[in-house]
Motif scaffolding. Structure first.
Motif, PDB file in Angstrom:
ATOM      1  N   THR A  25       1.833  72.369  48.782  1.00  0.00           N
ATOM      2  CA  THR A  25       0.923  71.213  48.783  1.00  0.00           C
ATOM      3  C   THR A  25      -0.033  71.324  47.604  1.00  0.00           C
ATOM      4  O   THR A  25      -0.777  72.295  47.490  1.00  0.00           O
ATOM      5  CB  THR A  25       0.117  71.134  50.089  1.00  0.00           C
ATOM      6  N   TYR A  26       0.020  70.333  46.729  1.00  0.00           N
ATOM      7  CA  TYR A  26      -0.854  70.295  45.564  1.00  0.00           C
ATOM      8  C   TYR A  26      -1.848  69.156  45.736  1.00  0.00           C
ATOM      9  O   TYR A  26      -1.466  68.009  45.979  1.00  0.00           O
ATOM     10  CB  TYR A  26      -0.028  70.080  44.288  1.00  0.00           C
ATOM     11  N   LYS A  27      -3.146  69.464  45.617  1.00  0.00           N
ATOM     12  CA  LYS A  27      -4.181  68.455  45.801  1.00  0.00           C
ATOM     13  C   LYS A  27      -4.479  67.736  44.489  1.00  0.00           C
ATOM     14  O   LYS A  27      -4.641  68.360  43.442  1.00  0.00           O
ATOM     15  CB  LYS A  27      -5.466  69.095  46.331  1.00  0.00           C
ATOM     16  N   LEU A  83      -3.860  61.748  48.000  1.00  0.00           N
ATOM     17  CA  LEU A  83      -4.591  62.999  48.161  1.00  0.00           C
ATOM     18  C   LEU A  83      -3.774  64.200  47.705  1.00  0.00           C
ATOM     19  O   LEU A  83      -4.313  65.140  47.131  1.00  0.00           O
ATOM     20  CB  LEU A  83      -4.995  63.202  49.636  1.00  0.00           C
ATOM     21  N   THR A  84      -2.468  64.144  47.962  1.00  0.00           N
ATOM     22  CA  THR A  84      -1.653  65.330  47.736  1.00  0.00           C
ATOM     23  C   THR A  84      -0.275  65.002  47.163  1.00  0.00           C
ATOM     24  O   THR A  84       0.232  63.887  47.297  1.00  0.00           O
ATOM     25  CB  THR A  84      -1.432  66.103  49.052  1.00  0.00           C
ATOM     26  N   ALA A 207      -8.510  69.954  41.271  1.00  0.00           N
ATOM     27  CA  ALA A 207      -9.084  69.414  42.516  1.00  0.00           C
ATOM     28  C   ALA A 207     -10.248  70.263  43.014  1.00  0.00           C
ATOM     29  O   ALA A 207     -11.117  69.759  43.738  1.00  0.00           O
ATOM     30  CB  ALA A 207      -8.009  69.317  43.593  1.00  0.00           C
ATOM     31  N   LYS A 214     -11.263  61.663  50.817  1.00  0.00           N
ATOM     32  CA  LYS A 214     -10.289  61.267  51.826  1.00  0.00           C
ATOM     33  C   LYS A 214     -10.214  59.755  51.974  1.00  0.00           C
ATOM     34  O   LYS A 214      -9.167  59.207  52.313  1.00  0.00           O
ATOM     35  CB  LYS A 214     -10.639  61.912  53.173  1.00  0.00           C
TER      36      LYS A 214
END
Length: 460
Positions: A25-27, A83-84, A207, A214
């Motif tokens: 998971t990359y923000k 977001l991701t 990030a 959000k």
């Protein structure tokens, strides 16, 4: 120039090694969230292919691309939401084409409409089977392929590598980091000895510096309309023209040491703001605004890493009127306005962005764009791609003969690039129609005719 570019193959290239679970998971950063994904950032690099086995070289390009994607794993993933990125190792789309002409024919008379054929089309950025709303053509972020590569092979064996990267994940500096990492990986595969240059190491923590919001998790967008036709032309300012411009831009009241990029930026701004102004309307004044993107990496104290991936760019603002007053037309004054605007993108501005404050830019942009849509404001974006090391991208077949970008974002967006020798500037200027382009070209010619006449008078 009429030529045929035939697609001979297309495939998905996946990373050579799977992405570890802890990196799945990359923000996205707060700045990434505000960036629309399309149009992509596009770059085109031309190589002679001399003394290189063409089949072996193309095989090495694919192999090294796969290895490079392992280090740039978010580029091979799926944008889950705003977001991701889900780093699922989907990969990048890779095309090979055959071009029915010699490379020299293209480089001798480069035309924007011809060069665009060597770049991946907009549709190649969408995963197979994805489609937008039948009414609005609205797309979802998860439909995007973030990176598309097109390798064009000419009759002479020369190649043109077209890179197209989704703007959601990164800026031009990010593209450059990827490009040179890929090139070094490929170059190592062509030599029995280790490359004396270290591999480019990307960093993926933007990030943590600019935390995402959000509330911005959703980001639908519409596909570009093929009907948006613009006119793009290249203007070359060689070393002698740059010297003349810098001399003209020197004024002890405003600026005594203009750079070549500042001088060309001011000249383009001056001329684009005069397009459409007739003799009968010269007394009428409008606001003219120039947006100049600034790389934030070196603006923070301490600086961010050069190879930090993300959209680490903010727009500097310069504003004047379109009146024909001596001050508003003075090149040195315009350089000062541009320099003052850029100077405001400093460490304090970076801190504001980190705390979600825009310094009043959002309100200013909405007000200016609203007036621009009514024809009350002259608005242009002038982007400098100068001093980026594109010409260092050696894939094992030598450094590029030429590097350019012709996939403009739209009218009134102008890109500056280095000439190959690094002493000049190539300006890719885009207008909404040919009449505006012709008028701009005449204004540019007039500026240099005035400069030449001034020099002759000074000499006598």
């Amino acid at each position: 120039m009429v030529l045929k570019v035939e697609i001979i193959s297309g495939e998905t290239i996946k990373p050579s090694s799977p992405t570890p679970l802890h990196l799945k998971t990359y923000k996205l950063s707060y700045i990434d969230q505000g960036n629309i994904p399309h149009p992509p950032i596009s770059l085109l690099l031309f190589y002679s292919g001399a003394n290189v086995d063409a089949v072996e070289q193309r095989g090495l390009l694919k192999k090294s691309l796969s290895e490079t994607l392992t280090r740039f794993y978010p580029l091979a993933g799926k944008i889950k939401d705003n977001l991701t990125i889900e780093c699922d190792d989907y990969g990048t789309y890779y095309l090979e084409t055959r071009v029915d002409c010699q490379l020299s024919e293209v480089l001798t008379h480069p035309e924007a409409n011809t060069l665009k054929k060597f770049l991946p089309s907009y549709d190649h950025h969408f995963r197979s089977g994805s489609s937008g709303s039948a009414i609005s053509n609205e797309m979802d972020l998860k439909d995007l392929i973030q990176l598309v590569i097109q390798v064009n092979v000419f009759d002479c064996g020369g190649i043109a590598i077209g890179i197209s990267m989704c703007h959601k994940i990164g800026d031009l500096a990010s593209v450059t980091t990827f490009l040179n990492s890929w090139a070094r990986t490929s170059r190592r595969g062509t030599s029995s000895t280790a490359d004396d240059q270290e591999m480019v190491t990307p960093y993926f923590y933007s990030a943590s510096l600019f935390p995402p919001k959000k509330m911005l998790a959703s980001c639908p967008f519409k596909k570009l309309s093929a009907r948006n036709k613009h006119v793009t032309r290249r203007f070359v300012f060689d070393a002698s023209r740059i010297a003349a411009l810098k001399a003209k831009a020197i004024n002890p009241i405003y600026v005594e040491n203009p750079t070549r990029v500042e001088s060309v930026t001011a000249l383009i701004w001056k001329c684009v703001s005069r397009v459409g102004i007739t003799k009968s309307s010269e007394s009428a004044t409008r606001q003219s605004v120039a947006f100049v993107p600034v790389n934030l990496r070196g603006r923070r104290i301490p600086p961010m890493p050069e190879h930090l991936i993300g959209n680490l760019v903010q727009l500097a603002v310069a504003s004047k009127t379109t009146s024909a007053s001596a001050k508003e037309e003075d090149l040195s004054y315009l350089v000062q306005l541009v320099r003052d605007g850029v100077s405001k993108i400093d460490n304090d501005r970076v801190k504001e962005i980190q705390t979600y404050r825009d310094g009043g830019f959002g309100e200013f942009f909405r007000e200016v764009y609203g007036r621009y849509s009514k024809g009350e404001v002259d608005l242009n974006t002038i982007i400098s791609w100068c001093r980026f090391p594109f010409y260092e991208a050696d894939f094992g077949c030598g450094k590029p003969h030429w590097v350019c970008s012709v996939q403009m974002k739209g009218k009134n967006v102008h890109i500056l690039m280095d000439t190959k020798d690094g002493n000049g500037v190539e300006a890719w200027v885009t207008f909404g129609n040919q009449h505006q382009m012709d008028e701009f070209s005449s204004l540019i010619d007039c500026e240099f005719e005035i400069s030449a006449e001034t020099e002759r008078n000074s000499a006598t």
